[in-house]
Design a protein around this motif. Structure first.
Motif, PDB file in Angstrom:
ATOM      1  N   ASP A 458       0.782  -1.117   0.007  1.00 42.90           N
ATOM      2  CA  ASP A 458      -0.011  -0.048  -0.104  1.00 42.90           C
ATOM      3  C   ASP A 458       0.875   1.269  -0.200  1.00 42.90           C
ATOM      4  O   ASP A 458       1.439   1.470   0.949  1.00 42.90           O
ATOM      5  N   SER A 460      -0.531   4.154  -1.205  1.00 49.33           N
ATOM      6  CA  SER A 460      -1.475   5.312  -1.536  1.00 49.33           C
ATOM      7  C   SER A 460      -1.263   6.411  -0.807  1.00 49.33           C
ATOM      8  O   SER A 460      -0.424   6.597   0.431  1.00 49.33           O
ATOM      9  N   GLU A 485      -1.727  -7.653  -4.117  1.00 50.55           N
ATOM     10  CA  GLU A 485      -2.645  -6.217  -4.153  1.00 50.55           C
ATOM     11  C   GLU A 485      -1.915  -5.159  -4.021  1.00 50.55           C
ATOM     12  O   GLU A 485      -0.694  -5.116  -3.325  1.00 50.55           O
ATOM     13  N   ASP A 487      -1.762  -0.796  -4.093  1.00 49.57           N
ATOM     14  CA  ASP A 487      -2.737   0.549  -3.990  1.00 49.57           C
ATOM     15  C   ASP A 487      -1.816   1.747  -4.191  1.00 49.57           C
ATOM     16  O   ASP A 487      -0.813   1.989  -3.442  1.00 49.57           O
ATOM     17  N   SER A 489      -3.217   4.765  -5.053  1.00 50.88           N
ATOM     18  CA  SER A 489      -4.380   5.638  -5.148  1.00 50.88           C
ATOM     19  C   SER A 489      -3.581   7.080  -4.542  1.00 50.88           C
ATOM     20  O   SER A 489      -2.967   7.324  -3.699  1.00 50.88           O
ATOM     21  N   GLU A 517      -5.738  -7.246  -7.691  1.00 47.66           N
ATOM     22  CA  GLU A 517      -6.227  -6.046  -7.533  1.00 47.66           C
ATOM     23  C   GLU A 517      -5.232  -5.073  -7.343  1.00 47.66           C
ATOM     24  O   GLU A 517      -4.335  -5.041  -6.736  1.00 47.66           O
ATOM     25  N   SER A 519      -5.285  -0.844  -7.055  1.00 46.30           N
ATOM     26  CA  SER A 519      -6.292   0.360  -6.859  1.00 46.30           C
ATOM     27  C   SER A 519      -5.427   1.701  -7.383  1.00 46.30           C
ATOM     28  O   SER A 519      -4.328   1.948  -6.601  1.00 46.30           O
ATOM     29  N   GLU A 521      -7.035   4.796  -7.713  1.00 45.83           N
ATOM     30  CA  GLU A 521      -8.199   6.057  -7.836  1.00 45.83           C
ATOM     31  C   GLU A 521      -7.597   7.366  -8.006  1.00 45.83           C
ATOM     32  O   GLU A 521      -6.594   7.633  -7.537  1.00 45.83           O
ATOM     33  N   ASP A 547      -9.344  -0.763  -9.754  1.00 46.26           N
ATOM     34  CA  ASP A 547     -10.103  -0.009  -9.146  1.00 46.26           C
ATOM     35  C   ASP A 547      -9.612   1.405  -9.541  1.00 46.26           C
ATOM     36  O   ASP A 547      -8.959   2.219  -9.200  1.00 46.26           O
ATOM     37  N   HIS A 548     -10.520   2.050 -10.714  1.00 46.62           N
ATOM     38  CA  HIS A 548     -10.052   3.393 -11.081  1.00 46.62           C
ATOM     39  C   HIS A 548     -11.061   4.301 -11.056  1.00 46.62           C
ATOM     40  O   HIS A 548     -11.389   5.152 -11.929  1.00 46.62           O
ATOM     41  N   SER A 549     -11.937   4.251  -9.938  1.00 42.98           N
ATOM     42  CA  SER A 549     -13.082   5.322 -10.054  1.00 42.98           C
ATOM     43  C   SER A 549     -12.169   6.741  -9.877  1.00 42.98           C
ATOM     44  O   SER A 549     -11.373   6.930  -9.122  1.00 42.98           O
TER      45      SER A 549
END
Length: 552
Positions: A458, A460, A485, A487, A489, A517, A519, A521, A547-549
């Protein structure tokens, strides 16, 4: 996984006739209405007879092999409808959205499951108000060891019915009634008939709206639960008001291995009360006092009985408003708990400036597997002390330093730890103000294979990393062979265009066999690159979810 017992042959039965019986006991997990559908339609058609009559008819043994095979097929159909598999010892209907009709079908099944040991109907709202349909038949399941009724919207009548059935399940070892508000205020109705010698080992009453009177009753109940190993009273804020009575009961639970009092309204005085009980809990393995925001200062005046828990493996004190005095006390206590494997001090911001000595003494915990100290406002000296101690933690698998700004620009301090923690599986450095130089250091460790077992990374909310930093990281991601995973973001208020490094990211994904996964974002990509992310897969056998919101 479970093995079924062979059913005794009836008189004159041949081996070829035994086979379908064995298959029935192995495969029968939910029988749907049987040959007679009296019970299945009883609720809507009163002329079909009472529930007791229908269940008595259902409990009759099959009269022929053909009938038996028919029941087997109906059982399989019932389970398929609920997307569950057959198991002679375990009936798992957790989160199946069962209806009242389903419950009635399940009830007809119970008499044909003599080996059933586990019944789980948690997270099914329709159980509420209908539990009596099940309890009327539970006495036929003589081997039942586990009963889970979490979040079933139990009514007061259900609670009363449950109290009756507990007296008829002498083999019961685990009971979960969590997330049922009507348990609160009615606890004596459930347990007042329990006798000495009960085999209950696990009792979970999370978020049951327990009152202070319920807490006092728990204190009276504990001496009866001589076999109790797990007690979870978390998220019952009134429990703290009756902790004195509970602590008295805990003195009689010498087999207790797990005690969870998360978010129970504990105060500084609570630690002193628990201190008196700790000396009787020599087998305790996990202690969770987290999310008690008024607990701060409790360890300052404690007598240090926590140090007597020589077998303690997990200590969770996150979000407890620990003070500098608490940290000083824990500095003396934690090194004496040499069996500790999991320590969580996260979300205690006052820990930061006072934690240097405490973190330095983590070196005396050679078995430590999980260290969570996110959001503790660590300062430079504390990070340096942690870095020095961490090289003595060869078993470390989970390391969370997120939300400590001092990490930014100082990952060099953690270089030796990252190199020596060969078994590290989870590394979280979210919102640590990392810079490009930090990414270069992280990559140097990746290149030498020292993070080969990392599964979760992570990074992020480190918006200060420039495109060059992300590029060097993505070009070397293939060294994280077990990564599942990732992240990266951006912060919720920040949107930013992706640089050319995203191509390296896509290339790396094709070389990582376990990644599922990613992420990212609020990174803004042109339509062509979004399409590339959407179609990214690995040999058409495993898709990678991005996860590209925030892209649009």
């Amino acid at each position: 996984m479970s093995q079924t017992r062979k059913k005794n042959s009836s008189e004159g039965e041949t081996k070829s006739q035994i086979s379908p019986v064995n298959r029935f006991l192995q495969g029968c997990k939910a029988e749907r209405g049987e040959e007679n559908n009296d019970l299945g339609s009883d609720g809507s058609h009163p002329n079909h007879g009472a529930l007791s009559t229908a269940t008595q008819d259902a409990a009759k043994p099959p009269s022929s092999e053909e009938e038996l095979e028919s029941r087997m097929e109906e059982s399989e159909q019932f389970l398929q409808k609920l997307d569950r598999k057959a198991d002679s010892k375990r009936l798992d209907l957790d989160s199946c959205r069962v209806t009242r009709v389903d419950i009635r079908e399940m009830v007809t099944l119970l008499p044909f499951l003599p080996d059933l040991e586990e019944l789980d109907v948690s997270w099914n709202d329709s159980i509420g108000g209908n539990l009596h349909l099940i309890t009327q038949q539970v006495h036929l399941v003589h081997k039942l060891k586990t009963l889970r009724l979490g979040s079933c919207r139990l009514t007061t009548e259900d609670v009363q019915a449950l109290g009756e059935v507990l007296a008829m399940t002498p083999e019961l070892e685990e009971l979960n009634l969590s997330w049922n508000n009507n348990v609160g205020g009615n606890l004596p109705l459930i347990f007042q008939k329990l006798q000495n010698g009960t085999k209950v080992q696990t009792l979970e009453l999370v978020d049951c709206a327990l009152t202070s009177e319920d807490g006092a009753f728990v204190g009276q109940l504990l001496p009866v639960l001589q076999s109790l190993e797990v007690l979870d009273l978390s998220m019952n804020r009134q429990v703290g008001c009756s902790l004195n009575r509970i602590a008295l009961g805990l003195k009689c639970t010498s087999n207790l291995k797990v005690l969870k009092l998360q978010s129970c309204g504990l105060s500084p005085k609570s630690i002193k009360i628990l201190d008196a009980a700790f000396r009787y809990l020599g087998e305790l393995r996990k202690l969770d006092l987290s999310c008690n925001k008024k607990l701060g200062g409790g360890f300052e005046g404690s007598s240090g009985q926590l140090a007597l828990l020589k077998h303690l493996r997990g200590l969770d004190l996150h979000q407890c408003s620990l003070t500098a005095g608490d940290v000083a006390a824990l500095t003396q206590l934690i090194p004496l708990l040499s069996s500790l494997q999991e320590v969580d001090l996260s979300a205690n911001r006052n820990v930061g400036g006072a934690s240097e000595n405490l973190l330095a003494r983590l070196r005396f915990l050679p078995a430590l597997r999980s260290l969570l100290i996110s959001g503790c406002a660590l300062e430079g000296p504390a990070l340096a002390a942690l870095a020095d101690a961490s090289i003595h933690l060869p078993a470390l698998e989970i390391f969370n330093l997120s939300w400590n700004k001092c990490v930014g620009g100082s990952v060099q301090l953690l270089l030796e730890m990252l190199r020596l923690s060969a078994g590290l599986q989870v590394l979280r450095l979210s919102s640590c103000s990392l810079v490009t130089k930090d990414m270069a250091i992280l990559v140097s460790v990746m290149q030498t294979g020292h993070l080969a077992r990392l599964q979760t990374l992570d990074l992020s909310y480190n918006d200060s990393i420039c495109d060059e930093g992300w590029a060097v990281f993505c070009r070397n991601m293939q060294f994280l062979k077990e990564l599942t995973e990732l992240d990266i973001s951006l912060r919720p208020t920040n949107f930013r265009d992706c640089g050319p490094w995203v191509r390296h990211l896509l290339c790396a994904v094709t070389k990582l066999p376990e990644i599922t996964e990613i992420s990212m974002e609020r990174w803004i990509l042109p339509a062509s690159q979004r399409a590339a992310l959407g179609s990214c897969d690995q040999g058409h056998t495993r898709r990678v979810h991005f996860d590209h919101s925030g892209f649009q």
